[in-house]
Design an enzyme around this catalytic site. Structure first.
Site, PDB file in Angstrom:
ATOM      1  N   ALA A  31      -0.817  13.162  -6.468  1.00 31.56           N
ATOM      2  CA  ALA A  31       0.258  12.811  -7.416  1.00 31.56           C
ATOM      3  C   ALA A  31      -0.028  11.411  -7.971  1.00 31.56           C
ATOM      4  O   ALA A  31       0.813  10.509  -7.933  1.00 31.56           O
ATOM      5  CB  ALA A  31       1.644  12.893  -6.759  1.00 31.56           C
ATOM      6  N   HIS A  85      -2.323   4.059  -7.869  1.00 38.63           N
ATOM      7  CA  HIS A  85      -3.550   4.611  -7.283  1.00 38.63           C
ATOM      8  C   HIS A  85      -4.773   4.237  -8.125  1.00 38.63           C
ATOM      9  O   HIS A  85      -5.820   3.860  -7.606  1.00 38.63           O
ATOM     10  CB  HIS A  85      -3.464   6.140  -7.225  1.00 38.63           C
ATOM     11  CG  HIS A  85      -2.355   6.685  -6.386  1.00 38.63           C
ATOM     12  ND1 HIS A  85      -1.283   7.364  -6.926  1.00 38.63           N
ATOM     13  CD2 HIS A  85      -2.134   6.670  -5.041  1.00 38.63           C
ATOM     14  CE1 HIS A  85      -0.470   7.753  -5.966  1.00 38.63           C
ATOM     15  NE2 HIS A  85      -0.957   7.338  -4.809  1.00 38.63           N
ATOM     16  N   GLN A 114       1.380  -0.527   6.493  1.00 41.51           N
ATOM     17  CA  GLN A 114       0.226   0.358   6.693  1.00 41.51           C
ATOM     18  C   GLN A 114      -1.068  -0.452   6.713  1.00 41.51           C
ATOM     19  O   GLN A 114      -1.946  -0.226   7.554  1.00 41.51           O
ATOM     20  CB  GLN A 114       0.197   1.386   5.563  1.00 41.51           C
ATOM     21  CG  GLN A 114      -1.036   2.244   5.481  1.00 41.51           C
ATOM     22  CD  GLN A 114      -0.867   3.365   4.481  1.00 41.51           C
ATOM     23  OE1 GLN A 114      -0.273   4.384   4.787  1.00 41.51           O
ATOM     24  NE2 GLN A 114      -1.379   3.190   3.277  1.00 41.51           N
ATOM     25  N   VAL A 149       1.417  -2.333  -8.111  1.00 42.92           N
ATOM     26  CA  VAL A 149       1.576  -2.067  -9.543  1.00 42.92           C
ATOM     27  C   VAL A 149       3.013  -1.587  -9.776  1.00 42.92           C
ATOM     28  O   VAL A 149       3.531  -0.752  -9.028  1.00 42.92           O
ATOM     29  CB  VAL A 149       0.564  -1.013 -10.035  1.00 42.92           C
ATOM     30  CG1 VAL A 149       0.786  -0.682 -11.496  1.00 42.92           C
ATOM     31  CG2 VAL A 149      -0.857  -1.516  -9.811  1.00 42.92           C
TER      32      VAL A 149
HETATM   33  P1  AMP Z   1      -0.171   7.424  -1.238  1.00 39.87           P
HETATM   34  O1  AMP Z   1      -0.772   8.470  -2.135  1.00 39.87           O
HETATM   35  O2  AMP Z   1       1.261   7.164  -1.494  1.00 39.87           O
HETATM   36  O3  AMP Z   1      -0.511   7.646   0.219  1.00 39.87           O
HETATM   37  O4  AMP Z   1      -0.892   6.063  -1.637  1.00 39.87           O
HETATM   38  C1  AMP Z   1      -2.298   5.965  -1.630  1.00 39.87           C
HETATM   39  C2  AMP Z   1      -2.671   4.519  -1.793  1.00 39.87           C
HETATM   40  O5  AMP Z   1      -2.153   4.035  -3.036  1.00 39.87           O
HETATM   41  C3  AMP Z   1      -2.092   3.621  -0.706  1.00 39.87           C
HETATM   42  O6  AMP Z   1      -3.062   2.654  -0.330  1.00 39.87           O
HETATM   43  C4  AMP Z   1      -0.906   2.997  -1.381  1.00 39.87           C
HETATM   44  O7  AMP Z   1      -0.550   1.735  -0.852  1.00 39.87           O
HETATM   45  C5  AMP Z   1      -1.439   2.839  -2.803  1.00 39.87           C
HETATM   46  N1  AMP Z   1      -0.340   2.687  -3.745  1.00 39.87           N
HETATM   47  C6  AMP Z   1       0.739   3.498  -3.893  1.00 39.87           C
HETATM   48  N2  AMP Z   1       1.597   2.983  -4.809  1.00 39.87           N
HETATM   49  C7  AMP Z   1       1.046   1.824  -5.237  1.00 39.87           C
HETATM   50  C8  AMP Z   1       1.444   0.813  -6.175  1.00 39.87           C
HETATM   51  N3  AMP Z   1       2.576   0.905  -6.851  1.00 39.87           N
HETATM   52  N4  AMP Z   1       0.627  -0.253  -6.346  1.00 39.87           N
HETATM   53  C9  AMP Z   1      -0.529  -0.370  -5.652  1.00 39.87           C
HETATM   54  N5  AMP Z   1      -0.957   0.548  -4.762  1.00 39.87           N
HETATM   55  C10 AMP Z   1      -0.181   1.626  -4.554  1.00 39.87           C
END
Ligand code: AMP
Length: 279
Positions: free
Chosen positions: A32, A37, A153, A176
């Site tokens: 998603a 990301h 995390q 972001v």
């Molecule tokens: P997730 O798919 O939610 O497990 O996130 C995958 C990676 O994207 C993780 O390292 C999250 O910390 C990073 N991530 C998710 N949202 C953001 C954001 N708004 N800004 C920066 N990194 C993000």
């Protein structure tokens, strides 16, 4: 972009990249994909010879009453986005590949894994540490890019990598946000227009605390009062936690200073959102 579905093939592909002299950048995700990301992918692209990503919605990190079944899945669009960013390989295994019948081993980062989100979501960081261990074993020696959006995390995984001697460097990347300040999250898709407005209170509360720190306030208790005041003034938002902690250990600090993490988690309707800043 090569799409890989087995651990064995991912190990081969990444070993070939390293044999060709490349540093492998790795961006693990649950899909998603949004600009948050993609910011990790771009950073990895800028700093590493090849970039691999993973998409795996990890059942182990969801509690029994959490949103595993309805977690957004947009695989085809994600593949298009990663291809457009020039990602060399995507690891996208099925659950049975990651957790074959009979699997019994988990990785628990004791102490730190039970703080912040780990306290609110029992077992969450064991699920994260276990899947990230398996992903790191699939990719091998790499630089791994994680968002500071999930600051707890990052702390847990840094501890794990140091404790267990992974050949991985964890790189924490900035949060972001949308133009109005809301931190991007796959879970924002759950919010109604009205809930999305309410969700802005997380950013406002942190902004209030950041402003006071800039004005010289160092007392965690005073900052917590100020932040809670903003959060409590918003109808329809239930605070899970507001914390002022050391960003390495996630233990509370009485006075803020460089490296202090100010983190908030709150339910907006049924959606749990998180945000933070590091002083
Ligand atoms: P997730 O798919 O939610 O497990 O996130 C995958 C990676 O994207 C993780 O390292 C999250 O910390 C990073 N991530 C998710 N949202 C953001 C954001 N708004 N800004 C920066 N990194 C993000």
């Amino acid at each position: 972009m090569r799409i890989v579905t087995t651990v064995a093939e991912m190990q081969r592909v990444c070993a070939e990249f390293r044999a060709a002299g490349q540093v492998v950048g790795f961006v693990p995700t649950m899909g998603a994909l949004h600009e948050g990301h993609l910011s990790l992918v771009r950073r990895a692209k800028a700093e590493c010879g090849v970039v691999v990503a993973s998409i795996f919605v990890n059942p182990l990190q969801f509690g029994p009453k959490e949103d595993l079944a309805k977690y957004p899945r947009t695989f085809e669009q994600d593949v298009e986005r990663l291809t457009a960013e020039g990602v060399e390989a995507l690891f996208a295994p099925e659950v049975a590949e990651m957790y074959p019948a009979g699997a019994e081993t988990t990785v628990t980062v004791a102490g730190i894994g039970d703080r912040l989100d780990g306290a609110s979501r029992p077992g969450h960081f064991t699920g994260v540490a276990t899947v990230v261990t398996k992903l790191f074993h699939a990719v091998g020696r790499c630089r791994a890019f994680f968002g500071m959006k999930d600051a707890a995390q990052v702390a847990v995984l840094r501890r794990m990598v140091a404790d267990l001697n992974f050949e991985v460097e964890i790189v924490g990347c900035p949060i972001v946000r949308d133009a109005d300040g809301l931190a991007l999250s796959s879970r924002n898709a759950y919010l109604s227009a009205e809930e999305r407005q309410r969700a802005l209170v997380l950013h406002r509360a942190l902004g209030e605390m950041q402003g006071r720190i800039a004005g010289g306030e160092v007392s965690s208790a005073a900052l917590m009062d100020a932040g809670m005041g903003v959060l409590k003034a918003q109808d329809g938002v239930v605070v899970d936690f507001l914390a002022v902690v050391d960003s390495g250990t996630l233990l509370p600090v009485e006075q803020v200073g460089p490296g202090t993490l100010v983190a908030v988690a709150a339910f907006v309707g049924k959606t749990r959102l998180i945000d933070n800043f590091v002083v």
